[in-house]
Scaffold this motif. Structure first.
Motif, PDB file in Angstrom:
ATOM      1  N   ARG A 100       7.409  -8.870  13.270  1.00 57.29           N
ATOM      2  CA  ARG A 100       6.858  -7.542  13.500  1.00 57.29           C
ATOM      3  C   ARG A 100       6.686  -6.840  12.156  1.00 57.29           C
ATOM      4  N   VAL A 101       5.669  -6.000  12.032  1.00 59.60           N
ATOM      5  CA  VAL A 101       5.383  -5.369  10.747  1.00 59.60           C
ATOM      6  C   VAL A 101       5.206  -3.860  10.912  1.00 59.60           C
ATOM      7  N   ALA A 102       5.308  -3.170   9.769  1.00 63.81           N
ATOM      8  CA  ALA A 102       5.031  -1.735   9.696  1.00 63.81           C
ATOM      9  C   ALA A 102       4.170  -1.489   8.465  1.00 63.81           C
ATOM     10  N   ASP A 103       3.310  -0.465   8.519  1.00 59.34           N
ATOM     11  CA  ASP A 103       2.510  -0.128   7.343  1.00 59.34           C
ATOM     12  C   ASP A 103       2.833   1.255   6.795  1.00 59.34           C
ATOM     13  N   THR A 104       3.706   2.000   7.492  1.00 53.35           N
ATOM     14  CA  THR A 104       4.061   3.336   7.029  1.00 53.35           C
ATOM     15  C   THR A 104       5.523   3.623   7.321  1.00 53.35           C
ATOM     16  N   LEU A 105       6.190   4.247   6.354  1.00 54.08           N
ATOM     17  CA  LEU A 105       7.564   4.726   6.526  1.00 54.08           C
ATOM     18  C   LEU A 105       7.610   6.199   6.130  1.00 54.08           C
ATOM     19  N   ALA A 106       8.357   6.986   6.884  1.00 49.09           N
ATOM     20  CA  ALA A 106       8.500   8.403   6.555  1.00 49.09           C
ATOM     21  C   ALA A 106       9.888   8.871   6.968  1.00 49.09           C
ATOM     22  N   GLY A 119      -0.377   1.147  12.190  1.00 53.81           N
ATOM     23  CA  GLY A 119      -1.630   1.620  12.748  1.00 53.81           C
ATOM     24  C   GLY A 119      -1.446   2.914  13.527  1.00 53.81           C
ATOM     25  N   GLY A 120      -0.447   3.682  13.161  1.00 52.24           N
ATOM     26  CA  GLY A 120      -0.175   4.942  13.834  1.00 52.24           C
ATOM     27  C   GLY A 120       0.730   4.827  15.035  1.00 52.24           C
ATOM     28  N   ALA A 121       1.025   3.600  15.465  1.00 52.35           N
ATOM     29  CA  ALA A 121       1.890   3.393  16.621  1.00 52.35           C
ATOM     30  C   ALA A 121       3.304   3.060  16.172  1.00 52.35           C
ATOM     31  N   THR A 164      22.679  -2.797  -2.068  1.00 50.92           N
ATOM     32  CA  THR A 164      21.528  -3.375  -1.362  1.00 50.92           C
ATOM     33  C   THR A 164      21.947  -3.721   0.069  1.00 50.92           C
ATOM     34  N   LEU A 165      21.169  -3.281   1.041  1.00 51.75           N
ATOM     35  CA  LEU A 165      21.427  -3.584   2.447  1.00 51.75           C
ATOM     36  C   LEU A 165      20.287  -4.454   2.968  1.00 51.75           C
ATOM     37  N   THR A 166      20.637  -5.607   3.533  1.00 54.11           N
ATOM     38  CA  THR A 166      19.649  -6.500   4.144  1.00 54.11           C
ATOM     39  C   THR A 166      19.957  -6.643   5.627  1.00 54.11           C
ATOM     40  N   GLY A 167      19.045  -7.274   6.334  1.00 51.85           N
ATOM     41  CA  GLY A 167      19.269  -7.499   7.761  1.00 51.85           C
ATOM     42  C   GLY A 167      19.113  -6.251   8.598  1.00 51.85           C
ATOM     43  N   LEU A 168      18.469  -5.223   8.054  1.00 55.99           N
ATOM     44  CA  LEU A 168      18.235  -3.995   8.805  1.00 55.99           C
ATOM     45  C   LEU A 168      17.013  -4.165   9.697  1.00 55.99           C
ATOM     46  N   ALA A 169      16.910  -3.337  10.727  1.00 59.88           N
ATOM     47  CA  ALA A 169      15.736  -3.367  11.597  1.00 59.88           C
ATOM     48  C   ALA A 169      15.592  -2.028  12.294  1.00 59.88           C
ATOM     49  N   THR A 170      14.363  -1.620  12.485  1.00 56.94           N
ATOM     50  CA  THR A 170      14.118  -0.395  13.232  1.00 56.94           C
ATOM     51  C   THR A 170      14.434  -0.623  14.702  1.00 56.94           C
ATOM     52  N   ASP A 171      14.757   0.464  15.421  1.00 54.22           N
ATOM     53  CA  ASP A 171      15.043   0.324  16.840  1.00 54.22           C
ATOM     54  C   ASP A 171      13.741   0.353  17.635  1.00 54.22           C
ATOM     55  N   ALA A 172      13.844   0.401  18.939  1.00 55.41           N
ATOM     56  CA  ALA A 172      12.650   0.354  19.783  1.00 55.41           C
ATOM     57  C   ALA A 172      11.721   1.537  19.547  1.00 55.41           C
ATOM     58  N   ASP A 173      12.268   2.630  19.030  1.00 51.38           N
ATOM     59  CA  ASP A 173      11.452   3.816  18.732  1.00 51.38           C
ATOM     60  C   ASP A 173      10.980   3.845  17.284  1.00 51.38           C
ATOM     61  N   GLY A 174      11.191   2.757  16.552  1.00 49.88           N
ATOM     62  CA  GLY A 174      10.767   2.682  15.173  1.00 49.88           C
ATOM     63  C   GLY A 174      11.684   3.383  14.188  1.00 49.88           C
TER      64      GLY A 174
END
Length: 580
Positions: free
Chosen positions: A440-446, A472-474, A511-521
């Motif tokens: 899974r990918v993301a193109d924006t972080l805020a 893509g805004g989602a 440095t923190l690895t293995g992180l992931a966004t939740d279902a709400d990003g």
């Protein structure tokens, strides 16, 4: 309890008559899917399942089964069951006993299915009923401590002579027959079905059709496919008929199901009763399923000597009828499997593949062969499945010789895996397809907050860093991320001073690895701490797909914000009064 293994159980004529009447009444209520009694098939004919709209075989290949019915001495059916599910029976001491290990396997399978497929509502008594008619509860419980039968239980060779024609699919691995398939084990799976339905029920890492734990769990999953609800008459009938497509079989299983629902008890392994009547033996004899009974020929009577003076010419012998050459089945004519225009198979983790695999069965002339079965098997290290959660699926070729596999569903494991297409019924070169699961990918972080992130030397930051990822805004959920405290905007090297995280042992980590966004990003980082170094520092967060966010962190000494004390009055003290 006295062992009854190998003893033919003789039932009175009255009991048999009552049983026949009971199942006859039940037969009248069956859906059109029930296709008559046990079928005798001509050579070359196959026995389709048909219960789920396909033309794949039943679990047993419609092999023979035990036809004995339970005692019917009780006139009162169970009030908790619909009259159409089973027949009214009473508990008999011998017949109600189920060998301890076999009974344990059924109950463990029920528990696993209750968790993995709760909508199926599988009762262990149904597994017991099928186990009874398929193998007499593993030949009266002839199993070892691990649940494996002490000798193989094999049905007859499915060579088309009185049975379905199923050519070898396992190179004799399970049944020892490299020419034709035979039903194997206490639940009588044919090898081609076991290849995709097999399960490891006892946790030893092996899927063995001769192990009652493995076979019972496999039977449970087989009965629970197609979203059947076994608490309904329609779902129950469909599931049983898919196991062996015979109304007589259905009625026999339903009778034992109702019987076991009224009460059972455990008996020592090896002391269970063994049925006597079998569907392939009208006389009721009970040859061992694993032993073939050679046919005996009756010698022709010697011709009567001619009477003296008899001038009648003897009747000429009828010419021998030549053995007809069997008509090749469609499967026999397949020369190779070819790709039928399958597009690139790629999906993001957790998503369904938008393209399906299409395979064409061709004869030697390159012409498509219709009505042959193609098996699609997922191999490799992956948690991808076909729709429905299975690793194996079957499809039948259409008029153009093309079979289309069900849609693939990507799991969380990324990377490539293989889907292998093979022809059922004959051994020809398999056809492999490569499928890829991308992260899974993301193109924006805020950041989700605009509050400045500050701290005093040796202290901890009051606010935790939280960001939201989108693509893509989602919302971009379950996207992998990394957080690093870097030296400078143009130097992503990990900093060796300034703010830091703590690991589980309280040690400094930057440095923190293995992180992931939740279902709400959303991604909320752990609490940050500061050492004694002051200044402005940078935290960089990156995600799969290239989204990057750099956050400023400030470490500064606390400033004195108190107001200064007012100074003393500058007015001189008043002069002393002049002396008089």
């Amino acid at each position: 309890m006295t062992a009854h293994f190998g003893r033919r159980l003789r039932k009175g004529a009255a009991t048999t008559a009552v049983a026949a009447a009971a199942v006859a009444a039940l037969s009248a209520s069956q859906a059109p899917a029930a296709t008559g009694g046990h079928r005798t098939l001509a050579a070359g004919q196959t026995a389709p399942d048909g219960s789920d709209g396909s033309t794949g075989r039943s679990a047993t290949g419609d092999s023979p089964y035990y036809t004995d019915l339970p005692p019917l001495s009780s006139p009162n059916p169970s009030p908790s069951q619909s009259p159409s599910i089973g027949t009214p029976v009473s508990v008999g001491e011998a017949e109600a006993g189920i060998p301890a290990t076999v009974l344990d396997a059924y109950k463990k399978a029920e528990a696993e299915l209750a968790e993995s497929k709760p909508g199926c509502n599988l009762p262990w008594q149904l597994l017991a009923a099928i186990g009874k008619v398929e193998s007499g509860q593993a030949r009266g419980g002839q199993v070892d401590a691990n649940g494996t039968t002490t000798s193989k239980i094999l049905g007859p060779a499915l060579d088309g002579n009185g049975f379905a024609l199923i050519r070898d699919t396992d190179n004799g691995k399970y049944d020892g027959n490299s020419e034709y398939d035979q039903a194997v084990g206490p639940m009588q799976f044919i090898p081609s079905t076991w290849a995709w339905a097999g399960r490891d029920g006892n946790g030893d890492g092996v899927k063995d059709p001769n192990n009652v734990y493995d076979a019972a769990l496999a039977a449970g999953h087989y009965l629970c496919r197609n979203d059947w609800n076994l608490s309904t008459d329609a779902g129950l009938r469909s599931a049983i008929l898919s196991y062996n497509n015979s109304t007589d079989y259905l009625n026999t299983v339903l009778s034992w199901l109702e019987y076991y629902r009224k009460g059972t008890h455990s008996v020592p392994d090896g002391t269970g009763t063994l049925p006597s009547g079998r569907s392939d033996d009208g006389s009721g004899a009970n040859p061992s399923p694993s032993t073939s009974t050679p046919a005996t020929s009756t010698p022709s009577p010697s011709p009567s000597p001619s009477t003296p003076g008899d001038t009648t010419s003897p009747s000429p012998s009828a010419p021998a009828t030549p053995t007809p050459t069997p008509t090749p089945t469609p499967t026999d004519t397949v020369s190779k499997l070819a790709d039928a225009g399958t597009a690139k198979l790629t999906a993001t983790a957790g998503d369904a593949f938008t393209k399906k695999i299409s395979t064409r069965a061709q004869d030697a002339a390159g012409k498509g062969v219709a009505k042959v079965r193609i098996r699609f098997t997922i191999v490799g290290t992956t948690d991808a499945t076909f729709a429905g959660g299975e690793k194996v699926a079957q499809a039948v070729t259409n008029a153009s010789g093309v079979a289309v596999a069900p849609a693939l569903q990507a799991g969380e494991t990324t990377g490539d895996f293989t889907v292998r297409a093979t022809l059922l019924g004959r051994t020809i070169t398999a056809l492999d397809y490569t499928a890829s699961v991308t992260p899974r990918v993301a193109d924006t972080l805020a950041r989700t907050s605009t509050t400045a992130l500050t701290c005093t030397p040796g202290g901890e930051f009051a606010d935790q860093v939280e960001v939201k990822a989108t693509y893509g805004g989602a919302v971009a959920g379950k996207v992998a991320a990394t957080a690093t405290l870097i030296k400078a905007a143009d130097d992503a090297t990990e900093n060796d001073k300034g703010p830091y995280f703590k690991d589980a042992d309280g040690k400094t980590v930057r440095t923190l690895t293995g992180l992931a966004t939740d279902a709400d990003g959303l991604l909320k980082l752990p609490k940050l701490y500061a050492d004694d170094t002051t200044g402005t520092f940078l935290l960089r967060i990156t995600t799969t797909g290239g989204a990057t966010l750099t956050v400023e962190l400030t470490v500064a000494a606390a400033t004195d914000t108190s107001s200064p004390s007012p100074s003393a009055s500058a007015d001189p003290s008043p002069s002393a009064s002049p002396s008089a």
